[in-house]
Design a protein around this motif. Sequence first.
Motif, PDB file in Angstrom:
ATOM      1  N   VAL A  69       0.830  -1.210   0.000  1.00 46.02           N
ATOM      2  CA  VAL A  69       0.000   0.000   0.000  1.00 46.02           C
ATOM      3  C   VAL A  69       0.863   1.258   0.000  1.00 46.02           C
ATOM      4  N   ARG A  70       1.978   1.209   0.708  1.00 43.69           N
ATOM      5  CA  ARG A  70       2.832   2.390   0.776  1.00 43.69           C
ATOM      6  C   ARG A  70       3.425   2.744  -0.582  1.00 43.69           C
ATOM      7  N   VAL A  71       3.425   1.798  -1.519  1.00 43.78           N
ATOM      8  CA  VAL A  71       3.886   2.105  -2.874  1.00 43.78           C
ATOM      9  C   VAL A  71       3.061   3.238  -3.472  1.00 43.78           C
ATOM     10  N   PHE A  72       1.777   3.295  -3.116  1.00 45.51           N
ATOM     11  CA  PHE A  72       0.905   4.355  -3.615  1.00 45.51           C
ATOM     12  C   PHE A  72       0.748   5.484  -2.591  1.00 45.51           C
ATOM     13  N   ALA A  73       0.671   5.113  -1.310  1.00 49.25           N
ATOM     14  CA  ALA A  73       0.382   6.112  -0.276  1.00 49.25           C
ATOM     15  C   ALA A  73       1.550   7.056  -0.041  1.00 49.25           C
ATOM     16  N   ASP A  74       2.750   6.519   0.098  1.00 49.76           N
ATOM     17  CA  ASP A  74       3.899   7.362   0.428  1.00 49.76           C
ATOM     18  C   ASP A  74       4.168   8.437  -0.626  1.00 49.76           C
ATOM     19  N   PRO A  75       4.262   8.069  -1.931  1.00 47.64           N
ATOM     20  CA  PRO A  75       4.535   9.121  -2.925  1.00 47.64           C
ATOM     21  C   PRO A  75       3.403  10.148  -3.020  1.00 47.64           C
ATOM     22  N   LEU A  76       2.164   9.700  -2.921  1.00 47.86           N
ATOM     23  CA  LEU A  76       1.034  10.613  -3.011  1.00 47.86           C
ATOM     24  C   LEU A  76       1.083  11.652  -1.900  1.00 47.86           C
ATOM     25  N   ILE A  77       1.291  11.196  -0.688  1.00 47.68           N
ATOM     26  CA  ILE A  77       1.323  12.107   0.457  1.00 47.68           C
ATOM     27  C   ILE A  77       2.591  12.949   0.444  1.00 47.68           C
ATOM     28  N   ALA A  78       3.720  12.340   0.072  1.00 48.97           N
ATOM     29  CA  ALA A  78       4.991  13.071   0.073  1.00 48.97           C
ATOM     30  C   ALA A  78       5.005  14.181  -0.968  1.00 48.97           C
ATOM     31  N   GLN A  79       4.509  13.897  -2.165  1.00 49.90           N
ATOM     32  CA  GLN A  79       4.514  14.923  -3.196  1.00 49.90           C
ATOM     33  C   GLN A  79       3.626  16.098  -2.799  1.00 49.90           C
ATOM     34  N   SER A 118      -5.380  -4.168   7.088  1.00 43.78           N
ATOM     35  CA  SER A 118      -3.949  -4.081   6.793  1.00 43.78           C
ATOM     36  C   SER A 118      -3.672  -3.014   5.743  1.00 43.78           C
ATOM     37  N   VAL A 119      -4.610  -2.856   4.800  1.00 44.48           N
ATOM     38  CA  VAL A 119      -4.481  -1.794   3.801  1.00 44.48           C
ATOM     39  C   VAL A 119      -4.546  -0.426   4.474  1.00 44.48           C
ATOM     40  N   VAL A 120      -5.486  -0.271   5.415  1.00 42.32           N
ATOM     41  CA  VAL A 120      -5.611   0.999   6.134  1.00 42.32           C
ATOM     42  C   VAL A 120      -4.344   1.291   6.928  1.00 42.32           C
ATOM     43  N   ILE A 121      -3.804   0.269   7.585  1.00 40.39           N
ATOM     44  CA  ILE A 121      -2.569   0.446   8.352  1.00 40.39           C
ATOM     45  C   ILE A 121      -1.436   0.897   7.439  1.00 40.39           C
ATOM     46  N   GLY A 122      -1.346   0.287   6.263  1.00 38.76           N
ATOM     47  CA  GLY A 122      -0.303   0.682   5.325  1.00 38.76           C
ATOM     48  C   GLY A 122      -0.437   2.128   4.897  1.00 38.76           C
ATOM     49  N   PHE A 123      -1.674   2.595   4.704  1.00 45.31           N
ATOM     50  CA  PHE A 123      -1.889   3.967   4.233  1.00 45.31           C
ATOM     51  C   PHE A 123      -1.636   4.992   5.328  1.00 45.31           C
ATOM     52  N   THR A 124      -1.894   4.623   6.589  1.00 44.09           N
ATOM     53  CA  THR A 124      -1.789   5.613   7.668  1.00 44.09           C
ATOM     54  C   THR A 124      -0.452   5.591   8.395  1.00 44.09           C
ATOM     55  N   ALA A 339      13.225  16.815  -0.921  1.00 42.20           N
ATOM     56  CA  ALA A 339      13.667  15.835   0.067  1.00 42.20           C
ATOM     57  C   ALA A 339      12.570  14.863   0.459  1.00 42.20           C
ATOM     58  N   THR A 340      11.345  15.354   0.667  1.00 45.00           N
ATOM     59  CA  THR A 340      10.273  14.444   1.072  1.00 45.00           C
ATOM     60  C   THR A 340       9.955  13.460  -0.043  1.00 45.00           C
ATOM     61  N   SER A 341       9.946  13.935  -1.289  1.00 43.23           N
ATOM     62  CA  SER A 341       9.707  13.030  -2.408  1.00 43.23           C
ATOM     63  C   SER A 341      10.794  11.966  -2.492  1.00 43.23           C
ATOM     64  N   ALA A 342      12.045  12.370  -2.279  1.00 48.93           N
ATOM     65  CA  ALA A 342      13.144  11.404  -2.318  1.00 48.93           C
ATOM     66  C   ALA A 342      13.030  10.405  -1.166  1.00 48.93           C
ATOM     67  N   GLN A 343      12.751  10.915   0.054  1.00 47.26           N
ATOM     68  CA  GLN A 343      12.565  10.022   1.194  1.00 47.26           C
ATOM     69  C   GLN A 343      11.423   9.043   0.933  1.00 47.26           C
ATOM     70  N   SER A 344      10.349   9.559   0.336  1.00 46.29           N
ATOM     71  CA  SER A 344       9.179   8.727   0.076  1.00 46.29           C
ATOM     72  C   SER A 344       9.483   7.638  -0.943  1.00 46.29           C
ATOM     73  N   LEU A 345      10.157   8.009  -2.025  1.00 45.92           N
ATOM     74  CA  LEU A 345      10.508   7.006  -3.031  1.00 45.92           C
ATOM     75  C   LEU A 345      11.418   5.943  -2.442  1.00 45.92           C
ATOM     76  N   MET A 346      12.365   6.383  -1.634  1.00 46.58           N
ATOM     77  CA  MET A 346      13.259   5.431  -0.983  1.00 46.58           C
ATOM     78  C   MET A 346      12.467   4.472  -0.095  1.00 46.58           C
ATOM     79  N   ALA A 347      11.573   5.022   0.750  1.00 46.70           N
ATOM     80  CA  ALA A 347      10.779   4.183   1.640  1.00 46.70           C
ATOM     81  C   ALA A 347       9.788   3.327   0.864  1.00 46.70           C
ATOM     82  N   THR A 348       9.192   3.922  -0.175  1.00 43.54           N
ATOM     83  CA  THR A 348       8.182   3.206  -0.961  1.00 43.54           C
ATOM     84  C   THR A 348       8.766   1.980  -1.632  1.00 43.54           C
TER      85      THR A 348
END
Length: 404
Positions: A69-79, A118-124, A339-348
Amino acid sequence: MNTPNATPSSKPSPTTDPDRMKTAATLALFFSGLFLIQGVFLPYWPVWLKSQGLSAAEIGILLSLPNWVRVFADPLIAQRADRTGNRKTPMMWLAGIYVLSILAFPISSDFWWLAALSVVIGFTFSPLLPLGTTITVHECKARELDYGRVRLWGSLAFILASYGAGWVLDGTSTEWIVWMLFVAGIVNFAITTRMPDPQTDRPLRSGSSLMYLLRKPVFLIYLACIGFAQGAHGTYYAFASVHWESAGYSHEMIGVFWSIGVIAEIVLFAVAGRFVRGRHPGILFAIGAGSGILRWIVLGTTDNLWLIILVQPLHAMTFGITHLAAVSFIARAIPQQLATSAQSLMATLSMGVFLGSSIWISGPLYEQFGSQVYYLMAVFSAISMAFAIVLTRTWRGEDQTFCN
């Protein structure tokens, strides 16, 4: 005549800033709150899922879902955070929703109900780390704080949670795992409301900052380094506790195993500042990968108490030094506006695609081969080492030349 207060020399330096220690304490508390949750979740959530009557394959799927889920959630929120320059507000919303969602798990043991949650946990929960890390790196640079010494408090909290949870579970039942996660979530939410709120400049360019970064070959090599290094932890995160429990170890002893690795990580974070500051991230990645090859081969070969204790400190290398390498690269190569986008891509990609895939495939492989699936993790570490060597030859380490 100018008064003393008007002279440039009267401006407080970062080392004399009266808010410096308060900021350091707040950032340390942020990592503490986040890793109180992780200290219960990583060692014992697979145990709770097993207690609900789920198979190893189903456990693997449920554990991998938040990572996917973080593959979609992290970049969306970070950008969005990079575009507004605001990271604190989304962090508070996410932390609050997490607290509510964790309460819904005991309602039903149905696989699809648990999958939805589990999807909700991944997004939050997942986006909290890249958002908070971006704030932390910004404040550490502005106030001349040592990132490693701030981050180590999260590792201390992990030890407290993992060992404490094991002690609680040996005297109660696995149903307490959910309630410990709920309490840790409340603590995390309260700390998030106290985070600094630095407002950064808007993006350097129009268009997607994520696509801009993904078009950079050096950044892709960097992502492969951290991706395979984190993916190599898949079997460990998903089935180490389950396997040790089946081998006859108590929950308290399992907590000790996890704690040993994190204690070594704390020592690393406490003393590694100067060493990391002067080293190419590729070299650090290679050290972590080499340690991973040794660690996973040993865990795949034996359940001997003393050999497990012997290799658990290598967590300081397989995770700790790798994490510092990842953060160091972003701090040195990426402008603050990205920086947030880079951190997000790295984490994602590392914690989402790579680790999620590794956890998912570990389920059926563990059912068939048991702990020998760690040998596949050793292969992932070897691939990470190969990319680390490429990174040292491709990126010279000059500040921000990557994005110029």
